[in-house]
Design a protein around this motif. Sequence first.
Motif, short mmCIF file in Angstrom:
data_model
loop_
_atom_site.label_atom_id
_atom_site.label_comp_id
_atom_site.label_asym_id
_atom_site.label_seq_id
_atom_site.Cartn_x
_atom_site.Cartn_y
_atom_site.Cartn_z
N LYS A 173 0.89 -1.19 0.01
CA LYS A 173 0.19 0.11 -0.26
C LYS A 173 0.90 1.12 -0.01
N ASP A 174 2.12 1.32 -0.06
CA ASP A 174 3.02 2.37 -0.21
C ASP A 174 2.90 2.92 -1.37
N ILE A 175 3.28 4.16 -1.60
CA ILE A 175 3.30 5.03 -2.79
C ILE A 175 4.70 5.56 -2.91
N CYS A 176 5.19 5.15 -4.05
CA CYS A 176 6.76 5.75 -4.31
C CYS A 176 6.57 6.61 -5.51
N GLU A 177 7.11 7.83 -5.03
CA GLU A 177 7.62 8.96 -6.19
C GLU A 177 6.14 9.36 -7.09
N PRO A 178 4.96 9.52 -6.45
CA PRO A 178 3.87 9.56 -7.44
C PRO A 178 3.78 10.79 -8.15
N LEU A 179 4.67 11.78 -7.99
CA LEU A 179 4.74 13.09 -8.74
C LEU A 179 6.27 13.06 -9.36
N GLY A 231 -11.57 14.01 8.67
CA GLY A 231 -10.77 13.27 7.57
C GLY A 231 -10.32 11.81 8.20
N LYS A 232 -9.66 11.04 7.34
CA LYS A 232 -9.17 9.73 7.61
C LYS A 232 -7.79 9.60 7.08
N ALA A 233 -7.01 9.06 8.14
CA ALA A 233 -5.39 8.55 7.58
C ALA A 233 -5.63 7.30 6.93
N LEU A 234 -5.12 7.55 5.45
CA LEU A 234 -4.98 6.30 4.65
C LEU A 234 -3.76 5.29 5.07
N ASP A 235 -3.76 4.24 4.65
CA ASP A 235 -2.76 3.15 4.75
C ASP A 235 -1.50 3.41 3.95
N GLY A 236 -0.49 3.13 4.36
CA GLY A 236 0.61 3.06 3.50
C GLY A 236 1.45 4.38 3.73
N VAL A 237 2.58 4.49 3.09
CA VAL A 237 3.71 5.58 3.13
C VAL A 237 3.81 6.18 1.92
N ILE A 238 3.78 7.46 1.97
CA ILE A 238 4.34 8.08 0.47
C ILE A 238 5.67 8.52 0.65
N TYR A 239 6.59 7.96 -0.37
CA TYR A 239 7.99 8.44 -0.17
C TYR A 239 8.24 9.45 -1.62
N MET A 240 8.77 10.65 -1.26
CA MET A 240 9.29 11.65 -2.21
C MET A 240 10.47 12.06 -2.02
N SER A 241 11.22 12.17 -3.04
CA SER A 241 12.83 12.49 -3.18
C SER A 241 12.84 14.02 -2.69
N ASN A 242 11.95 14.87 -3.26
CA ASN A 242 12.20 16.27 -2.95
C ASN A 242 10.94 16.88 -3.12
N LEU A 243 10.74 18.35 -2.86
CA LEU A 243 9.57 19.30 -2.94
C LEU A 243 9.81 20.32 -4.14
N PRO A 288 -0.99 6.12 -7.33
CA PRO A 288 -1.01 4.85 -7.58
C PRO A 288 -0.13 4.09 -6.47
N ARG A 289 -0.82 2.73 -6.01
CA ARG A 289 -0.05 2.14 -5.11
C ARG A 289 1.03 1.22 -5.59
N GLU A 290 1.79 0.69 -4.65
CA GLU A 290 2.72 -0.35 -5.21
C GLU A 290 2.06 -1.65 -5.59
N ASN A 291 0.99 -1.85 -5.10
CA ASN A 291 0.09 -3.02 -5.62
C ASN A 291 -0.65 -2.97 -6.97
N GLY A 292 -0.54 -1.66 -7.51
CA GLY A 292 -0.98 -1.57 -8.82
C GLY A 292 -2.40 -0.88 -8.92
N THR A 293 -3.07 -0.74 -7.48
CA THR A 293 -4.24 0.06 -7.45
C THR A 293 -4.09 1.39 -7.21
N MET A 294 -5.20 2.12 -7.34
CA MET A 294 -5.14 3.73 -7.01
C MET A 294 -5.82 3.91 -5.63
#
Length: 403
Positions: free
Chosen positions: A143-149, A184-196, A208-214
């Motif tokens: 459920k993690d999210i890698c570099e979505p932007l 609101g609600k905190a969602l599962d998973g961690v978002i990793y971002m290299s920079n801002l 997009p999550r690492e498992n291929g779902t949105m």
Amino acid sequence: MTSLKSSHLSILALSIIITSCSCSSEKGSDFFSKAAPQDASGVVLVDDGESDGGADAGVAAGATAGATAGSSAGVSAGATAGSSAGVSAGATAGATAGATAGATAGATAGATAGATAGAAGGATGGVTPPPPVVVVPPPPSEKDICEPLKEEGEEILLGYGLAGKLYDGAPNKIQNFGELLSKGKALDGVIYMSNLNIPTRKFDKGFPRENGTMVMNGMGQTLIENFGIEFTGSLNLMANDEEGYYEIGLIADDGVSLDMNKGPLPEDLKSIIDADHTTPTKFSCSKLLVRMEKNKPMPLRLRYFQGPRYHIALIMTWRKVVGLDASNDNFIKSQLKNPIKETRCGIAGNKFFFDPDSDSHPQMEYRDMLDPAKRAVPWKVVNHKNFKLPSGYSNMECVTKKP
């Protein structure tokens, strides 16, 4: 006297129980505590040992009464040993010095049997700290999210960047990040971002999550509005960065707030930027100047809020302020000390800094801010190597992920 008064025992036992309590912090909010050292592999080393009164016998006996009984063993052992040993002032040494000091050592250093040793003879000497405890970073989640932007070709380095916690506000219409925490609600998973470094752009693809779902919102739709991300990590100087005071600026659409902390106490937390509201792309300048030093990370918490669709933006910039290097204060009020005034602070407009309808093309106002030919002290976009992940987080999966 051969025994302690029951009321005295009760008070001591309560003191021991309170002292021995330990509470764990939720990810994303524990980074303001003292930073834990890391070895070359990135594994965090945490030393829980503290130096308290109690002899080596206190540690040696840790496997017996003190280690197993905790609070009650410290009190009863203090009373028993104080009586049987026949030490002068046995009641005082056994009950007070043994139970109190020994129980403190047991609660904080795992050597609760220091109470037994203290009661038996008021022995001297420090407790040897236990070996470091290795804290393994949390395992990656689907459920993690890698570099979505992430931009094409953008570099990702192990241990660098920020870790984020995603919040969903649906079905409510959220006006700021504060409402996300209450409605609101905190969602599962961690978002990793290299920079801002996200210029104003349209955001309609979601996360997009690492498992291929949105990532979906509370209404079963792709999450593209009424959400927030709480980023944690630390800001650091690279080898070629100068020490001194820095002014920080954030370009954001919508709201953003930045807190920093260089001390171990909650009251050391400082609000650097507070622009937590819906707005077109806006440049917000720090109300405090931040002192940056080599090898001294500045823990940060950045909360980003996205209101109605579709535009998003989030860029962190900074610039070194001249003439303040003689002071040692961690934070200085910029409105009083900053000799360099920025006329663009507080200006907002979706096409003022970038054109989202033309591939986020930087406008003249933004280019001038970074141009040393037009600025005595130009702004710089904070480099991705200036961000370090908080202790316990690993972006290994994002680094090794195939493009």
